[in-house]
Design a protein around this motif. Structure first.
Motif, PDB file in Angstrom:
ATOM      1  N   LEU A  26      23.169  22.118  19.316  1.00 53.33           N
ATOM      2  CA  LEU A  26      23.844  21.344  20.593  1.00 53.33           C
ATOM      3  C   LEU A  26      25.109  21.506  20.453  1.00 53.33           C
ATOM      4  CD1 LEU A  26      21.647  18.324  20.973  1.00 53.33           C
ATOM      5  CD2 LEU A  26      21.758  20.310  22.415  1.00 53.33           C
ATOM      6  N   CYS A  28      26.980  23.802  20.147  1.00 55.38           N
ATOM      7  CA  CYS A  28      27.796  24.987  20.629  1.00 55.38           C
ATOM      8  C   CYS A  28      27.472  24.983  22.270  1.00 55.38           C
ATOM      9  CB  CYS A  28      26.968  26.219  20.032  1.00 55.38           C
ATOM     10  SG  CYS A  28      27.120  26.524  18.324  1.00 55.38           S
ATOM     11  N   TRP A  29      27.223  24.079  22.837  1.00 54.29           N
ATOM     12  CA  TRP A  29      26.627  23.864  24.084  1.00 54.29           C
ATOM     13  C   TRP A  29      27.675  23.638  25.056  1.00 54.29           C
ATOM     14  CZ3 TRP A  29      21.417  22.552  26.623  1.00 54.29           C
ATOM     15  CH2 TRP A  29      20.318  23.302  25.532  1.00 54.29           C
ATOM     16  N   LEU A  34      29.770  28.939  24.836  1.00 61.37           N
ATOM     17  CA  LEU A  34      28.724  29.697  25.834  1.00 61.37           C
ATOM     18  C   LEU A  34      29.369  30.811  26.220  1.00 61.37           C
ATOM     19  CD1 LEU A  34      26.700  26.934  27.400  1.00 61.37           C
ATOM     20  CD2 LEU A  34      26.061  28.341  25.430  1.00 61.37           C
ATOM     21  N   THR A  51      21.936  23.517  32.032  1.00 60.83           N
ATOM     22  CA  THR A  51      22.562  23.494  30.718  1.00 60.83           C
ATOM     23  C   THR A  51      23.826  22.676  30.712  1.00 60.83           C
ATOM     24  OG1 THR A  51      21.660  25.859  30.249  1.00 60.83           O
ATOM     25  CG2 THR A  51      23.738  25.446  29.342  1.00 60.83           C
ATOM     26  N   MET A  54      23.317  19.244  30.178  1.00 58.88           N
ATOM     27  CA  MET A  54      22.425  19.090  29.066  1.00 58.88           C
ATOM     28  C   MET A  54      21.175  18.333  29.333  1.00 58.88           C
ATOM     29  SD  MET A  54      25.443  18.555  26.100  1.00 58.88           S
ATOM     30  CE  MET A  54      24.328  19.216  24.724  1.00 58.88           C
ATOM     31  N   VAL A  57      17.333  20.429  26.780  1.00 55.72           N
ATOM     32  CA  VAL A  57      18.088  20.575  25.485  1.00 55.72           C
ATOM     33  C   VAL A  57      17.217  21.532  24.299  1.00 55.72           C
ATOM     34  CG1 VAL A  57      19.281  18.316  25.259  1.00 55.72           C
ATOM     35  CG2 VAL A  57      17.039  18.483  24.352  1.00 55.72           C
ATOM     36  N   TYR A  59      16.777  24.890  25.190  1.00 57.49           N
ATOM     37  CA  TYR A  59      17.666  25.999  25.342  1.00 57.49           C
ATOM     38  C   TYR A  59      18.669  25.975  26.425  1.00 57.49           C
ATOM     39  CZ  TYR A  59      14.675  27.471  28.888  1.00 57.49           C
ATOM     40  OH  TYR A  59      13.736  27.623  30.015  1.00 57.49           O
ATOM     41  N   PRO A  60      19.810  26.570  26.104  1.00 54.72           N
ATOM     42  CA  PRO A  60      20.862  26.949  27.168  1.00 54.72           C
ATOM     43  C   PRO A  60      20.655  28.338  27.766  1.00 54.72           C
ATOM     44  CG  PRO A  60      21.819  27.408  24.974  1.00 54.72           C
ATOM     45  CD  PRO A  60      20.487  26.935  24.727  1.00 54.72           C
TER      46      PRO A  60
END
Length: 149
Positions: A26, A28-29, A34, A51, A54, A57, A59-60
């Motif tokens: 998370l 890295c979101w 990204l 994404t 959020m 959660v 996967y982005p």
């Protein structure tokens, strides 16, 4: 699009594809993170609203413009803020077929119609029966668009 726009031959293979980053931490979101990951794949375009907010959660999901004449990247490595190296798998929602031989979507070079016709013609030089057999089994392809009502 400008008047009299002409595609360059190397632009034909570019297409947008959704990429999923399963199990991405998370932390890295962030859009910048990204975007950097997307840049390792090719040209990042956008991320989906789930994404960004959020709200999903698991996967982005990011939209990447890729050159389908090249092999798609299936994993990227980067260093997390805590110093750990992350090996991030990439899953593409759709991988279009693109033929680098005839610059068309829908098939790969190995099944290119132009290559197939050339191989049949070469084989038929020494075997006239091969042409007859090929003509009997050949499926006709539509040559015009058909409108469905």
């Amino acid at each position: 699009m400008p008047d009299c726009f002409e595609f360059k031959e190397d632009d034909i293979s570019l297409t947008p594809i959704w990429a999923i980053l399963p199990s991405l931490p998370l932390e890295c979101w962030h859009p910048n993170t990204l975007g950097k990951i997307g840049s390792r794949l090719d040209t990042p375009i956008a991320m989906d609203s789930l994404t960004m907010k959020m709200e999903r959660v698991s996967y982005p999901r990011i939209l990447i413009e890729v050159d389908t004449s090249k092999t798609l990247v299936d994993q990227v490595e980067f260093k997390l803020p805590n110093g750990v190296i992350q090996k991030q798998p990439i899953v593409y929602e759709y991988t279009p077929k693109f033929c680098i031989e005839c610059n068309r979507f829908g098939h790969h070079k190995s099944s290119c119609h132009d290559n197939h016709q050339q191989a049949v013609a070469t084989a038929a030089v020494g075997n006239p029966a091969a042409i007859t057999k090929q003509a009997a089994t050949k499926k006709t392809l539509p040559t015009e668009w058909t409108l469905l009502e």
